[in-house]
Design an enzyme around this catalytic site. Structure first.
Site, PDB file in Angstrom:
ATOM      1  N   ALA A   5       1.170  -1.242  -0.356  1.00 17.66           N
ATOM      2  CA  ALA A   5       0.326  -0.062   0.563  1.00 17.66           C
ATOM      3  C   ALA A   5       0.681   1.550   0.030  1.00 17.66           C
ATOM      4  CB  ALA A   5      -0.877   0.243   1.307  1.00 17.66           C
ATOM      5  N   HIS A   6       0.771   2.339  -0.549  1.00 19.61           N
ATOM      6  CA  HIS A   6       0.840   3.606  -0.436  1.00 19.61           C
ATOM      7  C   HIS A   6       1.875   3.802   0.999  1.00 19.61           C
ATOM      8  CE1 HIS A   6      -2.818   5.761   0.796  1.00 19.61           C
ATOM      9  NE2 HIS A   6      -2.915   5.551   1.999  1.00 19.61           N
TER      10      HIS A   6
END
Lengths: 315, 315, 315
Positions: A228-229
């Site tokens: 994920a980011h």
């Protein structure tokens, strides 16, 4: 952009000719960036911020440092989301320089090369791959077919990216309105992949909301892994098949994660930690070189012992 | 097609000139569709069916309503599978109208556009994407690179579909013969995606066996999520990374599913339910606004309590 | 290649003009292949090997059979990794014959067809797919859009491969140096897919390190499934969504694996075994036709009983 002008777009009136170039977290923001405080637990960061301006609720206005402009609003996170759109680069650039391609690099048929991108020497980019705008790829890197590298990402030298993998897709970020609408937080950061990295097939590595999602040197990632980011994988980490990392999690050097293991977000794992297959990490791990298993997570030996105790319940 | 003719192809002889246009479930079938009863537990549905004809075992022939033709066979589900092939549309149409493209829409290089498809205004379809036949896409929708949208699917306005995602692949459906061969149930339905939906990278959303897999308005889906055939996600649902939904499961409004959580098939989850990461839902959840966790599933608070009790076994 | 020459490249001096064609395991290696012994537990295999040469530590030199050359080194597995590069075929062939395409086969736009490949009759290969060098595909097979089939793989007749799936990506194999660098073991094997196989969207099936990853006839694979290198799926196996198989695992005939279930590597599962959703298999299952669940794994009935006992801890 001028702060007054951008705030006017979301119906906030504030007189300031500060030039702003983007959004960022309290600790990372520069004097030309806007930051925000939504969650009280980050109030210490507010006192340290060097942001040019900060979105805050009325009650925290007094905590904003002297050289930072307080932008008072009811829902800072939601306001941030609304602002993020104005700092988003174009989805596709139509102007700019053609991609620079190094010596002895093989760009196969049906590859898209974005504007202002740069690919080093001795690379192979296979058919169907998409290299977005302003992407940089080092030397001796092989990108297999149907890979997508979104704009602004960088990939080092001596890397192998297997087919179908996506690097730089938007992180999963949005703010909720009171009426149940989700407002996208434009993901204006990027992904940086180091040197000597191999990434398997059909993985997804999201770009950062601000700054970078970072894949360090020598990292090995198996197939169908989700990152994920704003995650940071330091050098030498190994993620096996179907691992999932939630946002803003840091794996220190040489962390190994077994198949289908996962982490929650905003945590940090100490160097040389091993997470067994299916392990689920929900808190930071501070002591290095330990082995963990299970969900909830236990030290591996404890987990094995616990499983044998549980099995005794059958008797 | 005429009922007699199509049945002759699978060696069932029955004299009827009923025109049939497809297959469907007992409750959804119209007078021009064929349905089936395999599992006794759906016998109530049989009495309510408006199907033109129904595949049934000899013993249930008497339960078939007056206006419905009983097609008696030993293995109704297997017979359905054999029939499904004859209702399947072509894999690729070679005839039909060219795709209609709205104003200010950017179709990049190496995009395939099927016959009789239609893309609205202000869209971007990036390189390497495949838009099948008879697909409809609304306005202001961005489809990143290497996305595949299978034939007959529809996507609304203001959507973002990230790279590598597949919409409309065949549901996982087949009948078993006694000799261990699997006979494909052709998936003749589609996927419909509402407005203001964002879908992450490398997801797979399967088309329905009959009717539609439905993704409601405002839904947010993270990366590597699997949605099986005939699922229904009502407005505002949120699925985080690596979630898996089995077939024919309905998520009511604003259901949130954490990372790697999953559901069994043929169940329904009440509005505003939250399933924590790794939660496994095996039964319908009827009470709204509750939080659940674990596999087997418990209310979240109970699950936390249970984990602390389990941990005590170590002492 | 001549053994002396290839060893010289990694600074091992040994005088032998044996012609060597590749690397293999102790049991599978032929007289023209090099094998290795790293782990003492395979010492029985060493005594049976027909390999032309074997990489061994000094202490096991005496166990190498008479007709096999012992290549003594400190780290056999690492040395194997270093050697593997020299046996790797080119990433892309630039010379060779154009792909042979059978009657009535539809190769759509933007498909890459490698050298010396062969596609049978009545196939459809949809846009954006990549068919590597020396690939063989049977008759009546449909390959949807954006599929990648790496070089040297074979796919049978009557198969359906859904969009975004990757067949033949490199297995996750590397040796560690003492200084923390990972040396890639080039994956010089392939994947062979039998007849009447359906594979869902966005799966990844890795090629073998040596020999083949094998998908038997009639196998059904759902979406987002990960199959590691050197797995063998015998006829009729069913893998549902998001299943993960670790390397060198064998599923015998008609094994069924539920959603998100997984196996460790180097194990074997008996015919007609069913693993429930989320089941985690860590040891071989030798008795056929049983049903298992959980992680750790129990017989399904026992697992249900155990869960009810565990739930009682809440009281």
């Amino acid at each position: 952009m001028i702060l007054s002008d951008i705030l006017k777009k979301i119906d906030i009136s504030l007189n300031s000719n500060l030039r702003v170039s983007g959004l960022n977290t309290l600790l990372d923001a520069s004097e030309n960036e806007i930051s925000f405080l939504e969650n009280k637990k980050y109030i210490k960061d507010l006192s340290k911020t060097k942001a040019g301006a900060v979105l805050v609720k009325k009650e925290f206005e007094k905590n904003v440092p002297e050289n930072t402009i307080a932008i008072v609003c009811e829902e800072p996170y939601l306001t941030l989301a609304r602002l993020s759109k104005f700092f988003a680069p174009k989805v596709i650039e139509t102007q700019g320089n053609d991609c620079i391609i190094g010596e002895n690099t093989n760009i196969m048929s049906n590859v898209y090369l974005g504007k202002d991108s740069k690919i080093g020497k001795n690379c192979t980019i296979m058919s169907g791959s998409f290299i977005g705008d302003n992407v940089s790829i080092g030397d001796n890197t092989t990108i297999y077919s149907n890979v997508s590298v979104y704009r602004d990402c960088t990939i080092g030298s001596d890397c192998i990216i297997h087919a179908g993998t996506v690097i730089g897709s938007d992180g999963f970020g949005f703010a909720h309105t009171k009426t149940g609408k989700y407002i996208k937080i434009y993901q204006n950061g990027n992904v940086t992949v180091g040197n000597d990295v191999e990434i398997g097939a059909n993985c997804s590595i999201d770009r950062a909301a601000f700054n970078s999602t970072i894949i360090g040197n020598g990292v090995r990632i198996d197939n169908l892994v989700h990152i994920a980011h704003n995650c940071v994988l330091k050098d030498g980490c190994i993620l096996t098949g179907q691992v999932g990392l939630s946002g803003s999690t840091t794996l220190n050097e040489f962390v190994i994660m077994g198949g289908q293991s996962a982490t929650a977000g905003h945590l940090e794992i100490a160097p040389f930690t091993t997470i067994a297959a299916r392990g689920g990490v929900t808190k930071s791990i501070t002591e290095p070189k330990k082995q963990w298993a299970g969900f909830p997570l236990f030290e591996h030996r404890q987990w094995l012992k616990l499983q044998s105790r549980i099995a005794k319940l059958l008797k």
